[in-house]
Write an enzyme that holds these catalytic residues in place. Structure first.
Site, mmCIF file in Angstrom:
data_model
loop_
_atom_site.group_PDB
_atom_site.id
_atom_site.type_symbol
_atom_site.label_atom_id
_atom_site.label_comp_id
_atom_site.label_asym_id
_atom_site.label_seq_id
_atom_site.Cartn_x
_atom_site.Cartn_y
_atom_site.Cartn_z
ATOM 1 N N ASP A 21 -2.502 -1.266 10.563
ATOM 2 C CA ASP A 21 -2.189 -1.514 11.971
ATOM 3 C C ASP A 21 -3.228 -2.408 12.639
ATOM 4 O O ASP A 21 -2.891 -3.305 13.401
ATOM 5 C CB ASP A 21 -2.113 -0.179 12.729
ATOM 6 C CG ASP A 21 -0.969 0.675 12.230
ATOM 7 O OD1 ASP A 21 0.163 0.161 12.144
ATOM 8 O OD2 ASP A 21 -1.204 1.848 11.901
ATOM 9 N N GLU A 22 -4.498 -2.146 12.334
ATOM 10 C CA GLU A 22 -5.579 -2.855 13.029
ATOM 11 C C GLU A 22 -5.699 -4.312 12.591
ATOM 12 O O GLU A 22 -6.414 -5.090 13.215
ATOM 13 C CB GLU A 22 -6.911 -2.101 12.861
ATOM 14 C CG GLU A 22 -7.521 -2.113 11.470
ATOM 15 C CD GLU A 22 -6.934 -1.081 10.508
ATOM 16 O OE1 GLU A 22 -5.856 -0.520 10.785
ATOM 17 O OE2 GLU A 22 -7.558 -0.865 9.447
ATOM 18 N N HIS A 56 5.403 1.594 12.156
ATOM 19 C CA HIS A 56 4.672 2.266 13.240
ATOM 20 C C HIS A 56 4.636 1.247 14.372
ATOM 21 O O HIS A 56 4.285 0.090 14.146
ATOM 22 C CB HIS A 56 3.278 2.668 12.767
ATOM 23 C CG HIS A 56 2.417 3.304 13.827
ATOM 24 N ND1 HIS A 56 2.938 4.099 14.838
ATOM 25 C CD2 HIS A 56 1.080 3.273 14.035
ATOM 26 C CE1 HIS A 56 1.933 4.517 15.602
ATOM 27 N NE2 HIS A 56 0.811 4.021 15.145
ATOM 28 N N GLY A 99 0.839 -1.197 0.000
ATOM 29 C CA GLY A 99 0.000 0.000 0.000
ATOM 30 C C GLY A 99 0.869 1.239 0.000
ATOM 31 O O GLY A 99 1.920 1.277 -0.652
ATOM 32 N N SER A 100 0.445 2.245 0.755
ATOM 33 C CA SER A 100 1.144 3.524 0.787
ATOM 34 C C SER A 100 2.631 3.330 1.115
ATOM 35 O O SER A 100 3.507 3.704 0.337
ATOM 36 C CB SER A 100 0.466 4.433 1.818
ATOM 37 O OG SER A 100 1.154 5.648 1.954
ATOM 38 N N GLU A 148 -7.442 28.406 3.066
ATOM 39 C CA GLU A 148 -6.264 29.189 3.469
ATOM 40 C C GLU A 148 -5.404 28.507 4.523
ATOM 41 O O GLU A 148 -4.305 28.969 4.828
ATOM 42 C CB GLU A 148 -6.696 30.584 3.949
ATOM 43 C CG GLU A 148 -7.178 31.437 2.790
ATOM 44 C CD GLU A 148 -7.334 32.911 3.148
ATOM 45 O OE1 GLU A 148 -6.605 33.396 4.032
ATOM 46 O OE2 GLU A 148 -8.190 33.560 2.533
#
Ligand code: NDP
Ligand code: MG
Length: 334
Positions: free
Chosen positions: A84-85, A109, A27-28, A232
């Site tokens: 993680d889960e 992590h 994944g990421s 902004e």
């Protein structure tokens, strides 16, 4: 105490020679680690489930993905880059039994190692290498000749030799070009969760929604509320990023600066600070981790319905329309 920072010159890539590295999950983080390691000359195999989109993506990047278990069994260094889960259950069901002494078990992590959902077998040190940025940036910075700063920590069973492997790994994914910081699994886990809950994701989203709602409820046009309270934010954050709060305050008008000093503390009050301490205590005690793992194990219904409800907030509806008009924005839709 100031952090210890390391760079490419401090890392010995030879420590990864003749070591097979399994990237479990594409994944990421997984896709970035796998490709950066391979481009740095490491031997990489990818573990992915056959039915998911990651499997095809890994194939299209020239890997030959195999099951998580097979990849873990073949490799010397095994990196858990799964959600993680899900890590704890997948580890128990498929991975623990194929690890052997001398392997190194890695993660990006410390959630599962720190809270005890993943426990390495005897003789298998644990190691964390956490890039401080999303995977697409880890990959794009590497390709551009740079890198994303990384954290490295060794678990209870780890030692200096394992830390050196961590430095080599962090360097191979590009972290040594930006800086590698030594931490502990506890510190990485607790500060990461706190940052995302209190400031980055939870705190900031709640602040934006509350500001937007206040203006819209007072009768102002939602387009105006969107620009002031959401759009902004990036312009201000970019100034923080370049030169901290001081540079932001130097760049804005004196009027905005005066408003900042006299009004900001009325938003983040003593009560808010007390709540932050409570959130940190829930993280440290493992209460948050238990809640999240229980939610995931029970099917994640509450999580799913929160997701759906949040997607229809007014700031999301008007934002979608406005971003379409701003051609320079690389618009993303979920
Ligand atoms: P993603 O959700 O992007 O990727 C998870 C991967 O796990 C996917 O390839 C997915 O494959 C796979 N997967 C999910 N369930 C299973 C399963 N049951 N069996 C096999 N494969 C499965 O995760 P991230 O990359 O975001 O996170 C990975 C780790 O990196 C986490 O520990 C996270 O905390 C950490 N991290 C993430 C950062 C980020 O910015 N994203 C930053 C720093 C650390 P499929 O396509 O088949 O679903
Ligand atoms: Mg984080």
């Amino acid at each position: 105490m100031a952090a210890e920072i390391f760079y490419d010159a401090d890392a010995d890539l030879k420590l990864l020679e003749n070591k097979k590295i399994a990237i479990l999950g594409y994944g990421s983080q997984g896709h970035a680690h796998a490709q950066n390691l391979r481009d740095s000359g490491c031997e990489v195999i990818v573990g992915a489930r056959g039915e998911g989109p990651s499997y095809e993506l890994a194939k299209s990047h020239g890997f030959s993905p195999m099951s998580l278990q097979q990849a873990a069994e073949e490799a010397d260094i095994i990196n858990l880059l799964l959600p993680d889960e899900r890590q704890g259950d997948l580890y128990e069901q498929e991975l623990r039994q194929v690890l052997s002494p001398g392997n190194i078990l890695m993660c990006s992590h410390g959630f599962n190692l720190h809270f005890g959902y993943v426990a390495a077998p005897d003789g298998v040190p644990t190691l964390l290498v956490a890039p401080k940025g999303p995977g697409h940036l880890v990959r794009s910075e590497y390709l551009a000749g740079g890198g994303v700063p990384c954290l490295v920590a060794v678990g209870d069973t780890g030692d200096e030799a394992t830390f050196q492997v961590g430095l080599a790994y962090a360097s191979a994914i590009g972290g040594g070009r930006a800086g590698i910081i030594r931490t502990t699994i506890a510190e990485e886990t607790e500060t990461d969760l706190f940052g995302e809950q209190a400031v980055l994701c939870g705190g900031l989203s709640a602040l934006i929604k509350a500001g937007f709602d206040t203006l819209v409820e007072a009768g102002y046009q939602p387009e105006m509320a969107y620009f002031e309270c959401m759009h902004e934010v990036k312009l201000i954050v970019d100034l923080f990023y370049q030169g901290g709060l001081n540079y932001m305050r130097y760049s804005i008008s004196n009027t905005a600066e005066y408003g900042d000093y006299t009004r900001g503390e009325r938003i983040i009050t003593e009560e808010t600070r007390a709540e932050m301490k409570k959130i940190l205590a829930e993280i440290k005690s493992g209460q948050f981790a238990r809640e999240w793992i229980d939610e995931s194990r029970s099917g994640g219904d509450r999580f799913d319905s929160q997701r759906i409800a949040e997607r229809t907030h007014g700031v999301e509806q008007i934002g979608k329309e406005l971003r379409r008009l701003m051609s320079w924005i690389d618009e993303k839709e979920v």
